[in-house]
Enzyme design. Structure first.
Site, PDB file in Angstrom:
ATOM      1  N   ASP A  44      -1.825   3.913 -11.286  1.00 11.83           N
ATOM      2  CA  ASP A  44      -1.334   2.941 -10.299  1.00 11.83           C
ATOM      3  C   ASP A  44      -1.643   1.550 -10.816  1.00 11.83           C
ATOM      4  OD1 ASP A  44      -0.709   3.501  -6.981  1.00 11.83           O
ATOM      5  OD2 ASP A  44      -1.008   1.427  -7.620  1.00 11.83           O
ATOM      6  N   ASN A  61       6.318   8.709  -8.728  1.00  6.40           N
ATOM      7  CA  ASN A  61       6.186   8.504  -7.287  1.00  6.40           C
ATOM      8  C   ASN A  61       6.093   7.020  -6.903  1.00  6.40           C
ATOM      9  OD1 ASN A  61       5.055   9.362  -4.427  1.00  6.40           O
ATOM     10  ND2 ASN A  61       3.519   7.980  -5.307  1.00  6.40           N
ATOM     11  N   THR A  80       5.844   2.463   5.394  1.00  8.74           N
ATOM     12  CA  THR A  80       6.522   2.458   6.705  1.00  8.74           C
ATOM     13  C   THR A  80       5.731   1.688   7.760  1.00  8.74           C
ATOM     14  OG1 THR A  80       5.515   4.626   7.065  1.00  8.74           O
ATOM     15  CG2 THR A  80       7.847   4.602   6.477  1.00  8.74           C
ATOM     16  N   TYR A 119      16.322  -0.969  -2.236  1.00 10.42           N
ATOM     17  CA  TYR A 119      15.641   0.336  -2.161  1.00 10.42           C
ATOM     18  C   TYR A 119      16.671   1.461  -2.183  1.00 10.42           C
ATOM     19  CZ  TYR A 119      12.484   3.994  -0.449  1.00 10.42           C
ATOM     20  OH  TYR A 119      11.751   5.151  -0.315  1.00 10.42           O
ATOM     21  N   THR A 139       2.842   5.878   5.968  1.00 10.42           N
ATOM     22  CA  THR A 139       2.095   5.279   4.859  1.00 10.42           C
ATOM     23  C   THR A 139       2.250   3.760   4.932  1.00 10.42           C
ATOM     24  OG1 THR A 139       4.013   5.301   3.408  1.00 10.42           O
ATOM     25  CG2 THR A 139       2.590   7.262   3.349  1.00 10.42           C
ATOM     26  N   LYS A 188      17.187   4.287  -5.162  1.00 13.53           N
ATOM     27  CA  LYS A 188      17.019   5.726  -4.948  1.00 13.53           C
ATOM     28  C   LYS A 188      18.314   6.490  -5.260  1.00 13.53           C
ATOM     29  CE  LYS A 188      12.627   5.728  -3.705  1.00 13.53           C
ATOM     30  NZ  LYS A 188      11.581   6.490  -4.382  1.00 13.53           N
ATOM     31  N   ARG A 221      -2.712   5.585  -3.218  1.00  8.88           N
ATOM     32  CA  ARG A 221      -2.710   5.784  -1.759  1.00  8.88           C
ATOM     33  C   ARG A 221      -1.472   6.613  -1.392  1.00  8.88           C
ATOM     34  NH1 ARG A 221      -0.640  -0.400  -0.329  1.00  8.88           N
ATOM     35  NH2 ARG A 221       1.556   0.071  -0.685  1.00  8.88           N
ATOM     36  N   VAL A 270       4.322   0.526 -13.684  1.00  6.48           N
ATOM     37  CA  VAL A 270       5.414   1.375 -14.189  1.00  6.48           C
ATOM     38  C   VAL A 270       6.578   0.581 -14.780  1.00  6.48           C
ATOM     39  CG1 VAL A 270       4.890   3.333 -12.680  1.00  6.48           C
ATOM     40  CG2 VAL A 270       6.523   1.581 -11.898  1.00  6.48           C
TER      41      VAL A 270
HETATM   42  N1  NAD Z   1       6.912   6.504   3.254  1.00  4.02           N
HETATM   43  C1  NAD Z   1       8.075   7.075   3.492  1.00  4.02           C
HETATM   44  O1  NAD Z   1       8.495   7.227   4.661  1.00  4.02           O
HETATM   45  C2  NAD Z   1       8.925   7.573   2.355  1.00  4.02           C
HETATM   46  C3  NAD Z   1      10.137   8.231   2.665  1.00  4.02           C
HETATM   47  C4  NAD Z   1      10.928   8.683   1.616  1.00  4.02           C
HETATM   48  C5  NAD Z   1      10.525   8.488   0.300  1.00  4.02           C
HETATM   49  N2  NAD Z   1       9.339   7.866   0.040  1.00  4.02           N
HETATM   50  C6  NAD Z   1       8.949   7.709  -1.355  1.00  4.02           C
HETATM   51  O2  NAD Z   1       7.689   8.334  -1.558  1.00  4.02           O
HETATM   52  C7  NAD Z   1       6.986   7.664  -2.606  1.00  4.02           C
HETATM   53  C8  NAD Z   1       5.591   7.283  -2.135  1.00  4.02           C
HETATM   54  O3  NAD Z   1       5.708   6.373  -1.057  1.00  4.02           O
HETATM   55  P1  NAD Z   1       4.479   6.008  -0.102  1.00  4.02           P
HETATM   56  O4  NAD Z   1       5.020   6.019   1.273  1.00  4.02           O
HETATM   57  O5  NAD Z   1       3.297   6.808  -0.448  1.00  4.02           O
HETATM   58  O6  NAD Z   1       4.276   4.460  -0.518  1.00  4.02           O
HETATM   59  P2  NAD Z   1       2.960   3.562  -0.621  1.00  4.02           P
HETATM   60  O7  NAD Z   1       3.439   2.169  -0.538  1.00  4.02           O
HETATM   61  O8  NAD Z   1       1.913   4.019   0.338  1.00  4.02           O
HETATM   62  O9  NAD Z   1       2.419   3.902  -2.099  1.00  4.02           O
HETATM   63  C9  NAD Z   1       3.143   3.492  -3.223  1.00  4.02           C
HETATM   64  C10 NAD Z   1       2.180   3.351  -4.375  1.00  4.02           C
HETATM   65  O10 NAD Z   1       2.935   2.902  -5.515  1.00  4.02           O
HETATM   66  C11 NAD Z   1       2.184   1.909  -6.169  1.00  4.02           C
HETATM   67  N3  NAD Z   1       3.044   1.025  -6.948  1.00  4.02           N
HETATM   68  C12 NAD Z   1       3.947   0.117  -6.493  1.00  4.02           C
HETATM   69  N4  NAD Z   1       4.491  -0.551  -7.503  1.00  4.02           N
HETATM   70  C13 NAD Z   1       3.913  -0.072  -8.641  1.00  4.02           C
HETATM   71  C14 NAD Z   1       4.039  -0.373 -10.020  1.00  4.02           C
HETATM   72  N5  NAD Z   1       4.867  -1.350 -10.467  1.00  4.02           N
HETATM   73  N6  NAD Z   1       3.315   0.332 -10.905  1.00  4.02           N
HETATM   74  C15 NAD Z   1       2.466   1.296 -10.479  1.00  4.02           C
HETATM   75  N7  NAD Z   1       2.281   1.620  -9.194  1.00  4.02           N
HETATM   76  C16 NAD Z   1       2.993   0.936  -8.284  1.00  4.02           C
HETATM   77  C17 NAD Z   1       1.446   1.164  -5.062  1.00  4.02           C
HETATM   78  O11 NAD Z   1       0.333   0.441  -5.569  1.00  4.02           O
HETATM   79  C18 NAD Z   1       1.075   2.312  -4.131  1.00  4.02           C
HETATM   80  O12 NAD Z   1      -0.189   2.854  -4.461  1.00  4.02           O
HETATM   81  C19 NAD Z   1       7.864   6.473  -2.988  1.00  4.02           C
HETATM   82  O13 NAD Z   1       8.659   6.829  -4.100  1.00  4.02           O
HETATM   83  C20 NAD Z   1       8.740   6.276  -1.782  1.00  4.02           C
HETATM   84  O14 NAD Z   1       9.957   5.623  -2.082  1.00  4.02           O
HETATM   85  C21 NAD Z   1       8.525   7.399   1.035  1.00  4.02           C
END
Ligand code: NAD
Length: 258
Positions: A41, A90, A193, A155, A190, A159, A20, A63
């Protein structure tokens, strides 16, 4: 007329956290520019559905598990004729609790997923990439890797750790032809957030007030930067942090005119 390259033609990629959100969008965009992509995932049903919709293949991967990483790299490479060119680390989680209220087990889980998971991915993928002459690794960073983040100690620490790991991996893997970079996204709408009870206006108001461009990022605005870093167009880029953050890293937004 010469055939225009679509960007990742013939490249074999593995993307984590692809069930997702941003990960799923990265898969879609990589497939669209010609890559053969394995989406990974721990969420199997959502992950398989997202991958099928994107014409990618899916493998279950937690992961934090080194054995599952080895299987995922083999699976991705098998589908790609034995090679692996691109890894996108990711997958990530967050927990919201200030340090004094933060359960140590929850702190460890975030570090284990985000930071150790990224380390395990690099460790599993790099030998396969090196044997094919090189590759590109893109790790997902965050604005929380440049400052403290109240309520998200694990978190933020994870990072910051990914920035150090990215640079170290870039240095250690340069002679194997592997570039390693991180992408710093601004706020994305997403699951990460999502806030209970928030409506569209709440997201716009909250993030409009904090981001210089006064809005959240579209998934594609971040995914395209990941795709670019993974491509040959970024052939001289390694060890860096690349932002698609709406100006967050530059400082606070200007006061509203009027
Ligand atoms: N959403 C934001 O505002 C934002 C901002 C900056 C950085 N990020 C980074 O972007 C990336 C994606 O975030 P997102 O917003 O799409 O998050 P999300 O929560 O929508 O998706 C994260 C995905 O990672 C998977 N996941 C979690 N733990 C896992 C594991 N142990 N093994 C395999 N998969 C696992 C989840 O099942 C999910 O599908 C992340 O690294 C996040 O830190 C997000």
């Amino acid at each position: 007329m010469a055939k225009m390259s679509k960007g990742l033609e013939g490249k074999v990629a593995l993307v984590t956290g692809a069930a997702r959100g941003l990960g799923a969008e990265i898969v879609r965009r990589m497939v669209a520019v010609g890559a053969q992509v394995t989406a990974a995932d721990k969420r199997v049903a959502d992950g398989a559905a997202a991958a099928a919709g994107a014409a990618a293949q899916f493998i279950e991967l937690d992961v934090t598990d080194a054995d599952q990483w080895a299987a995922a790299v083999d699976f991705a490479a098998e589908a790609g004729g034995g090679r692996l060119d691109i890894l996108v680390n990711n997958a990530a989680i967050t927990r919201v609790a200030p340090i004094l209220d933060c359960d140590p087990a929850e702190f460890r889980k975030v570090i284990e997923t985000n930071l150790v998971g990224t380390f395990l991915g690099i460790r599993a993928a790099a030998p396969k990439m090196a044997s094919g002459g090189g590759g590109a690794i893109v790790n997902l960073g965050s604005p929380s890797a440049f400052e403290g983040t109240v309520g998200m100690p694990a978190y933020s620490a994870s990072k910051w750790g990914i920035r150090g790991l990215t640079r170290t991996a870039a240095l250690e893997l340069a002679d194997s032809g592997i570039r390693v970079n991180s992408v710093v996204p601004g706020p994305l709408r997403t699951a990460m957030t999502r806030r209970p009870g928030w409506e569209d206006d709440d997201y716009a108001r909250h993030y409009g007030a904090t981001v210089p461009l006064r809005r959240m990022a579209e998934l594609g605005e971040v995914a395209d930067l990941v795709v670019w870093l993974a491509s040959e167009q970024a052939s001289y880029c390694t060890g860096g942090d690349y932002s698609a953050d709406g100006g967050l890293g530059a400082g606070p937004p200007a006061p509203h005119p009027g």
